[in-house]
Motif scaffolding. Structure first.
Motif, PDB file in Angstrom:
ATOM      1  N   GLN A   1       2.283   7.062   2.619  1.00  0.00           N
ATOM      2  CA  GLN A   1       3.676   6.932   1.972  1.00  0.00           C
ATOM      3  C   GLN A   1       3.691   5.829   1.382  1.00  0.00           C
ATOM      4  O   GLN A   1       4.482   5.756  -0.019  1.00  0.00           O
ATOM      5  N   LEU A   2       3.519   4.610   1.796  1.00  0.00           N
ATOM      6  CA  LEU A   2       3.704   3.334   1.316  1.00  0.00           C
ATOM      7  C   LEU A   2       2.835   3.344  -0.203  1.00  0.00           C
ATOM      8  O   LEU A   2       3.321   2.704  -1.236  1.00  0.00           O
ATOM      9  N   LEU A   3       1.461   3.922  -0.092  1.00  0.00           N
ATOM     10  CA  LEU A   3       0.879   3.875  -1.291  1.00  0.00           C
ATOM     11  C   LEU A   3       1.330   4.795  -2.408  1.00  0.00           C
ATOM     12  O   LEU A   3       1.410   4.625  -3.439  1.00  0.00           O
ATOM     13  N   ALA A   4       2.054   5.915  -1.768  1.00  0.00           N
ATOM     14  CA  ALA A   4       2.768   6.745  -2.840  1.00  0.00           C
ATOM     15  C   ALA A   4       4.125   6.228  -3.386  1.00  0.00           C
ATOM     16  O   ALA A   4       4.355   6.399  -4.677  1.00  0.00           O
ATOM     17  N   LEU A   5       4.784   4.849  -2.724  1.00  0.00           N
ATOM     18  CA  LEU A   5       5.625   4.362  -3.584  1.00  0.00           C
ATOM     19  C   LEU A   5       5.234   3.453  -4.561  1.00  0.00           C
ATOM     20  O   LEU A   5       5.688   3.446  -5.570  1.00  0.00           O
ATOM     21  N   PHE A   6       4.031   2.709  -4.135  1.00  0.00           N
ATOM     22  CA  PHE A   6       3.371   1.945  -5.047  1.00  0.00           C
ATOM     23  C   PHE A   6       3.149   2.847  -6.460  1.00  0.00           C
ATOM     24  O   PHE A   6       3.348   2.192  -7.542  1.00  0.00           O
ATOM     25  N   HIS A   7       2.607   4.090  -6.210  1.00  0.00           N
ATOM     26  CA  HIS A   7       2.190   4.939  -7.482  1.00  0.00           C
ATOM     27  C   HIS A   7       3.310   5.667  -8.180  1.00  0.00           C
ATOM     28  O   HIS A   7       2.742   6.511  -8.845  1.00  0.00           O
ATOM     29  N   GLY A   8       4.407   5.594  -7.496  1.00  0.00           N
ATOM     30  CA  GLY A   8       5.731   6.438  -8.162  1.00  0.00           C
ATOM     31  C   GLY A   8       5.789   7.555  -7.538  1.00  0.00           C
ATOM     32  O   GLY A   8       6.535   8.521  -8.388  1.00  0.00           O
ATOM     33  N   ARG A   9       5.262   8.052  -6.601  1.00  0.00           N
ATOM     34  CA  ARG A   9       5.495   9.219  -5.977  1.00  0.00           C
ATOM     35  C   ARG A   9       6.126   9.397  -4.877  1.00  0.00           C
ATOM     36  O   ARG A   9       6.340  10.514  -4.408  1.00  0.00           O
ATOM     37  N   ALA A  10       6.975   8.317  -4.497  1.00  0.00           N
ATOM     38  CA  ALA A  10       7.922   8.428  -3.307  1.00  0.00           C
ATOM     39  C   ALA A  10       8.888   7.510  -3.656  1.00  0.00           C
ATOM     40  O   ALA A  10       8.879   6.746  -4.480  1.00  0.00           O
ATOM     41  N   VAL A  11      10.171   7.845  -3.265  1.00  0.00           N
ATOM     42  CA  VAL A  11      11.414   7.229  -3.505  1.00  0.00           C
ATOM     43  C   VAL A  11      11.896   6.562  -2.327  1.00  0.00           C
ATOM     44  O   VAL A  11      12.289   7.206  -1.149  1.00  0.00           O
TER      45      VAL A  11
ATOM     46  N   THR B   1      17.587  -0.864  -4.636  1.00  0.00           N
ATOM     47  CA  THR B   1      17.319  -2.416  -4.526  1.00  0.00           C
ATOM     48  C   THR B   1      15.982  -2.373  -4.141  1.00  0.00           C
ATOM     49  O   THR B   1      15.160  -3.504  -4.293  1.00  0.00           O
ATOM     50  N   VAL B   2      15.081  -1.424  -3.829  1.00  0.00           N
ATOM     51  CA  VAL B   2      13.693  -1.863  -3.312  1.00  0.00           C
ATOM     52  C   VAL B   2      12.964  -1.155  -4.594  1.00  0.00           C
ATOM     53  O   VAL B   2      13.118  -0.037  -5.122  1.00  0.00           O
ATOM     54  N   THR B   3      12.156  -2.089  -4.905  1.00  0.00           N
ATOM     55  CA  THR B   3      11.230  -2.141  -6.027  1.00  0.00           C
ATOM     56  C   THR B   3       9.991  -2.051  -5.790  1.00  0.00           C
ATOM     57  O   THR B   3       9.526  -2.747  -4.978  1.00  0.00           O
ATOM     58  N   ALA B   4       9.020  -1.191  -6.743  1.00  0.00           N
ATOM     59  CA  ALA B   4       7.600  -1.142  -6.503  1.00  0.00           C
ATOM     60  C   ALA B   4       6.982  -1.524  -7.929  1.00  0.00           C
ATOM     61  O   ALA B   4       7.442  -1.059  -9.010  1.00  0.00           O
ATOM     62  N   ARG B   5       5.880  -2.350  -7.850  1.00  0.00           N
ATOM     63  CA  ARG B   5       5.249  -2.559  -9.099  1.00  0.00           C
ATOM     64  C   ARG B   5       3.787  -2.220  -8.893  1.00  0.00           C
ATOM     65  O   ARG B   5       3.292  -2.630  -7.661  1.00  0.00           O
ATOM     66  N   TYR B   6       3.002  -1.493  -9.702  1.00  0.00           N
ATOM     67  CA  TYR B   6       1.922  -1.373  -9.674  1.00  0.00           C
ATOM     68  C   TYR B   6       0.986  -1.463 -10.921  1.00  0.00           C
ATOM     69  O   TYR B   6       1.403  -0.869 -12.007  1.00  0.00           O
ATOM     70  N   ASP B   7      -0.034  -2.403 -11.246  1.00  0.00           N
ATOM     71  CA  ASP B   7      -0.759  -2.734 -12.359  1.00  0.00           C
ATOM     72  C   ASP B   7      -2.011  -2.413 -12.382  1.00  0.00           C
ATOM     73  O   ASP B   7      -3.118  -2.819 -13.298  1.00  0.00           O
ATOM     74  N   GLY B   8      -2.570  -1.460 -11.194  1.00  0.00           N
ATOM     75  CA  GLY B   8      -4.019  -1.515 -11.113  1.00  0.00           C
ATOM     76  C   GLY B   8      -4.458  -0.181 -11.782  1.00  0.00           C
ATOM     77  O   GLY B   8      -3.620   0.684 -12.946  1.00  0.00           O
ATOM     78  N   PRO B   9      -5.538   0.408 -11.575  1.00  0.00           N
ATOM     79  CA  PRO B   9      -6.248   1.390 -12.222  1.00  0.00           C
ATOM     80  C   PRO B   9      -5.425   2.807 -11.641  1.00  0.00           C
ATOM     81  O   PRO B   9      -4.767   2.763 -10.842  1.00  0.00           O
TER      82      PRO B   9
ATOM     83  N   ASP C   1      -7.786   0.174  -2.828  1.00  0.00           N
ATOM     84  CA  ASP C   1      -7.196  -1.345  -2.820  1.00  0.00           C
ATOM     85  C   ASP C   1      -6.931  -1.583  -1.560  1.00  0.00           C
ATOM     86  O   ASP C   1      -6.870  -0.808  -0.664  1.00  0.00           O
ATOM     87  N   ALA C   2      -6.750  -2.872  -1.346  1.00  0.00           N
ATOM     88  CA  ALA C   2      -6.596  -3.476  -0.119  1.00  0.00           C
ATOM     89  C   ALA C   2      -4.904  -3.476   0.243  1.00  0.00           C
ATOM     90  O   ALA C   2      -4.275  -4.303  -0.556  1.00  0.00           O
TER      91      ALA C   2
ATOM     92  N   LEU D   1      -0.621  -4.964  -2.908  1.00  0.00           N
ATOM     93  CA  LEU D   1      -2.070  -4.319  -3.053  1.00  0.00           C
ATOM     94  C   LEU D   1      -2.955  -5.296  -3.838  1.00  0.00           C
ATOM     95  O   LEU D   1      -2.484  -6.152  -4.664  1.00  0.00           O
ATOM     96  N   ALA D   2      -4.063  -5.534  -3.362  1.00  0.00           N
ATOM     97  CA  ALA D   2      -5.224  -6.413  -4.019  1.00  0.00           C
ATOM     98  C   ALA D   2      -6.388  -5.587  -4.437  1.00  0.00           C
ATOM     99  O   ALA D   2      -6.816  -4.534  -3.411  1.00  0.00           O
ATOM    100  N   ALA D   3      -7.107  -5.881  -5.256  1.00  0.00           N
ATOM    101  CA  ALA D   3      -8.410  -5.167  -5.520  1.00  0.00           C
ATOM    102  C   ALA D   3      -9.252  -5.588  -4.560  1.00  0.00           C
ATOM    103  O   ALA D   3      -9.485  -6.706  -4.036  1.00  0.00           O
TER     104      ALA D   3
END
Length: 205
Positions: free
Chosen positions: A113-123, A136-144, A162-163, A202-204
């Motif tokens: 679910q944390l990955l889902a938050l990164f990827h915009g599929r969890a609130v 107030t909780v924000t997530a940024r993801y710039d990966g593939p 991703d790690a 998250l890191a590659a």
């Protein structure tokens, strides 16, 4: 949608953590028992509605300077097979009965679910209110494109392609250079000062 019950837990979360934290490799010992207070956090919903997911912040004031710890927790109605080493403890919930409390990064439901938050599929949800998003909780993801989202539980727990890193000792640090994304949230210090920092990244690989 998780329902937040206004009830008792015995022992309480802070009691469980005070006994568990000193044994963790990332805990900063003070020479005294932890003196913990709630400082912030948020929740995510389990799509299956079975597991409670909380990203809890506690401050330890037993040392010369307070330390803020990020403690992701999962709450289950039965033991999680193979996760004995990740058990924080058990508690009696006033509504739900006995609950098994786990160190969340070792429970496959929380990383998924944390990955889902990164990827915009969890609130992100408010920590103490039912059905209330926390903006107030924000997530940024710039990966593939995150094709790992529906991978098996073991792959998700490892962060998939991703790690995934969960911050344990919080600080007002900027995101790491070169990271693919961060989840950022706030907490409140013992003196009432507002803080904000990276809860997970998250890191590659």
């Amino acid at each position: 949608m998780a329902i937040i019950h206004k009830t008792t837990m015995s022992p309480g979360k802070l009691e469980l953590l005070a006994a568990w934290l000193p044994a963790q490799p990332w805990y900063l010992p003070t020479g005294r028992p932890p003196a913990l207070a709630r400082a912030g956090g948020f929740r995510l919903d389990d799509p299956e509605g079975e597991v409670g997911i909380e990203f809890m912040v506690v401050t330890d004031t037993s040392g010369e300077e307070p330390t803020a710890y990020h403690v992701p927790l999962t709450y289950r109605g039965a033991p999680l097979a193979g996760a004995e080493a990740a058990l924080v403890g058990t508690t009696e919930h006033g509504v739900l009965g006995r609950r098994w409390v786990y160190d969340g990064p070792h429970d496959p439901v929380l990383p998924a679910q944390l990955l889902a938050l990164f990827h915009g599929r969890a609130v992100p949800q408010a920590q103490s209110l039912s059905d209330t998003p926390d903006p107030t909780v924000t997530a940024r993801y710039d990966g593939p494109d995150p094709a790992v989202a529906d991978a098996d539980a073991d792959a998700v727990a490892r962060g998939g392609a991703d790690a995934l890193t969960v911050t344990r000792v919080l600080g007002d640090a900027a995101p790491a250079t070169g990271s693919l994304g961060e989840v950022t949230a706030g907490w409140t210090g013992p003196d009432g000062t507002a803080h904000r920092g990276v809860f997970a990244s998250l890191a590659a690989r």
